[in-house]
Design a protein around this motif. Structure first.
Motif, PDB file in Angstrom:
ATOM      1  N   ILE A  43      -5.778  16.055  26.972  1.00  0.00           N
ATOM      2  CA  ILE A  43      -6.673  15.403  28.027  1.00  0.00           C
ATOM      3  C   ILE A  43      -7.914  14.861  27.517  1.00  0.00           C
ATOM      4  O   ILE A  43      -8.373  13.996  27.817  1.00  0.00           O
ATOM      5  CB  ILE A  43      -6.971  16.053  29.335  1.00  0.00           C
ATOM      6  N   LYS A  44      -8.480  15.727  26.769  1.00  0.00           N
ATOM      7  CA  LYS A  44      -9.729  15.432  25.972  1.00  0.00           C
ATOM      8  C   LYS A  44      -9.795  14.725  24.688  1.00  0.00           C
ATOM      9  O   LYS A  44     -10.627  14.437  23.881  1.00  0.00           O
ATOM     10  CB  LYS A  44     -10.417  16.645  25.938  1.00  0.00           C
ATOM     11  N   GLY A  45      -8.420  14.276  24.337  1.00  0.00           N
ATOM     12  CA  GLY A  45      -8.293  13.670  22.884  1.00  0.00           C
ATOM     13  C   GLY A  45      -8.098  14.658  22.000  1.00  0.00           C
ATOM     14  O   GLY A  45      -8.093  16.136  22.279  1.00  0.00           O
ATOM     15  N   GLY A  46      -7.809  14.417  20.665  1.00  0.00           N
ATOM     16  CA  GLY A  46      -7.806  15.243  19.781  1.00  0.00           C
ATOM     17  C   GLY A  46      -6.459  15.571  19.076  1.00  0.00           C
ATOM     18  O   GLY A  46      -6.099  16.701  18.495  1.00  0.00           O
ATOM     19  N   LEU A  47      -5.347  14.828  19.162  1.00  0.00           N
ATOM     20  CA  LEU A  47      -4.001  14.975  18.864  1.00  0.00           C
ATOM     21  C   LEU A  47      -4.009  14.629  17.425  1.00  0.00           C
ATOM     22  O   LEU A  47      -3.221  15.034  16.689  1.00  0.00           O
ATOM     23  CB  LEU A  47      -3.035  14.121  19.823  1.00  0.00           C
ATOM     24  N   ALA A  48      -4.848  13.411  17.065  1.00  0.00           N
ATOM     25  CA  ALA A  48      -4.793  12.946  15.564  1.00  0.00           C
ATOM     26  C   ALA A  48      -5.768  14.040  14.790  1.00  0.00           C
ATOM     27  O   ALA A  48      -6.603  14.458  15.085  1.00  0.00           O
ATOM     28  CB  ALA A  48      -5.351  11.734  15.403  1.00  0.00           C
ATOM     29  N   ARG A  49      -4.986  14.676  13.762  1.00  0.00           N
ATOM     30  CA  ARG A  49      -5.619  15.560  12.920  1.00  0.00           C
ATOM     31  C   ARG A  49      -4.871  15.339  11.643  1.00  0.00           C
ATOM     32  O   ARG A  49      -3.716  14.937  11.460  1.00  0.00           O
ATOM     33  CB  ARG A  49      -5.607  16.733  13.408  1.00  0.00           C
TER      34      ARG A  49
ATOM     35  N   LEU B 274       0.828  -1.187  -0.031  1.00  0.00           N
ATOM     36  CA  LEU B 274       0.088  -0.103   0.102  1.00  0.00           C
ATOM     37  C   LEU B 274       0.739   1.345  -0.024  1.00  0.00           C
ATOM     38  O   LEU B 274       1.791   1.261   0.836  1.00  0.00           O
ATOM     39  CB  LEU B 274      -0.913   0.187   1.240  1.00  0.00           C
ATOM     40  N   PRO B 275       0.579   2.356  -0.729  1.00  0.00           N
ATOM     41  CA  PRO B 275       1.512   3.391  -0.912  1.00  0.00           C
ATOM     42  C   PRO B 275       1.144   4.458   0.208  1.00  0.00           C
ATOM     43  O   PRO B 275       0.309   5.232   0.236  1.00  0.00           O
ATOM     44  CB  PRO B 275       0.815   4.190  -2.336  1.00  0.00           C
ATOM     45  N   VAL B 276       1.655   3.933   1.640  1.00  0.00           N
ATOM     46  CA  VAL B 276       1.423   4.860   2.648  1.00  0.00           C
ATOM     47  C   VAL B 276       2.601   6.022   2.705  1.00  0.00           C
ATOM     48  O   VAL B 276       3.746   5.653   2.621  1.00  0.00           O
ATOM     49  CB  VAL B 276       1.516   3.947   3.915  1.00  0.00           C
ATOM     50  N   ARG B 277       2.109   7.217   2.845  1.00  0.00           N
ATOM     51  CA  ARG B 277       2.983   8.179   2.833  1.00  0.00           C
ATOM     52  C   ARG B 277       3.437   8.738   4.239  1.00  0.00           C
ATOM     53  O   ARG B 277       4.751   8.823   4.408  1.00  0.00           O
ATOM     54  CB  ARG B 277       2.524   9.601   2.291  1.00  0.00           C
ATOM     55  N   ASP B 278       2.901   8.702   5.166  1.00  0.00           N
ATOM     56  CA  ASP B 278       3.213   8.952   6.733  1.00  0.00           C
ATOM     57  C   ASP B 278       2.340   8.387   7.836  1.00  0.00           C
ATOM     58  O   ASP B 278       1.247   8.159   7.501  1.00  0.00           O
ATOM     59  CB  ASP B 278       3.229  10.426   6.671  1.00  0.00           C
ATOM     60  N   ILE B 279       2.906   7.765   8.775  1.00  0.00           N
ATOM     61  CA  ILE B 279       2.202   7.262   9.923  1.00  0.00           C
ATOM     62  C   ILE B 279       2.681   8.156  11.173  1.00  0.00           C
ATOM     63  O   ILE B 279       3.839   8.371  11.531  1.00  0.00           O
ATOM     64  CB  ILE B 279       2.478   6.004   9.979  1.00  0.00           C
ATOM     65  N   ARG B 280       1.784   8.528  12.014  1.00  0.00           N
ATOM     66  CA  ARG B 280       2.203   9.303  13.375  1.00  0.00           C
ATOM     67  C   ARG B 280       1.468   8.231  14.321  1.00  0.00           C
ATOM     68  O   ARG B 280       0.364   7.901  14.222  1.00  0.00           O
ATOM     69  CB  ARG B 280       1.578  10.597  13.275  1.00  0.00           C
ATOM     70  N   THR B 281       2.127   7.990  15.383  1.00  0.00           N
ATOM     71  CA  THR B 281       1.568   7.491  16.498  1.00  0.00           C
ATOM     72  C   THR B 281       1.374   8.178  17.769  1.00  0.00           C
ATOM     73  O   THR B 281       1.964   9.137  17.779  1.00  0.00           O
ATOM     74  CB  THR B 281       2.534   6.276  16.914  1.00  0.00           C
ATOM     75  N   VAL B 282       0.092   7.769  18.169  1.00  0.00           N
ATOM     76  CA  VAL B 282      -0.209   8.549  19.789  1.00  0.00           C
ATOM     77  C   VAL B 282      -0.651   7.531  20.619  1.00  0.00           C
ATOM     78  O   VAL B 282      -1.440   6.259  20.434  1.00  0.00           O
ATOM     79  CB  VAL B 282      -1.656   9.260  19.358  1.00  0.00           C
ATOM     80  N   ASP B 283      -0.032   7.529  21.857  1.00  0.00           N
ATOM     81  CA  ASP B 283      -0.034   6.618  22.888  1.00  0.00           C
ATOM     82  C   ASP B 283      -1.523   7.222  23.506  1.00  0.00           C
ATOM     83  O   ASP B 283      -1.614   8.453  23.788  1.00  0.00           O
ATOM     84  CB  ASP B 283       0.819   6.742  23.985  1.00  0.00           C
ATOM     85  N   VAL B 284      -2.386   6.327  23.995  1.00  0.00           N
ATOM     86  CA  VAL B 284      -3.316   6.702  24.566  1.00  0.00           C
ATOM     87  C   VAL B 284      -3.514   6.027  25.888  1.00  0.00           C
ATOM     88  O   VAL B 284      -3.548   4.413  26.067  1.00  0.00           O
ATOM     89  CB  VAL B 284      -4.713   6.307  23.803  1.00  0.00           C
TER      90      VAL B 284
END
Length: 89
Positions: A71-77, A31-41
């Protein structure tokens, strides 16, 4: 009460786990994946004040030099897909 704390890398900081995951997806699935960012929850159960949650997030759960937290989420954008992986309690 259940509280959710998200911790991710600041802009411009290398996300080694994201790069490794991206490489695995490209290699194994083609799959042509350009970028992945990880977030620990972190899910924390308890009647905690906003100040207590901030102290927990800013203290043992994150590195203020490399990471940001929410604290309330929302880092993934700015994304096309989100995959959340959780472990059994």
């Amino acid at each position: 009460m259940v509280n959710r704390i998200e911790v991710g890398f600041k802009e411009g900081i290398r996300d080694a786990l994201g790069e490794k995951t991206r490489g695995s997806i490209v290699e194994n699935f083609g799959l042509p994946v350009r970028d992945i960012r990880t977030v620990d929850v972190y899910t924390i159960e308890g009647d905690l004040s906003a100040a207590q949650l901030k102290a927990i997030a800013a203290g043992p759960l994150s590195d203020p030099v490399l990471q940001v937290f929410s604290i309330k989420g929302g880092l993934a954008r700015d994304f096309d897909w989100v995959v959340e992986v959780g472990f059994r309690p």
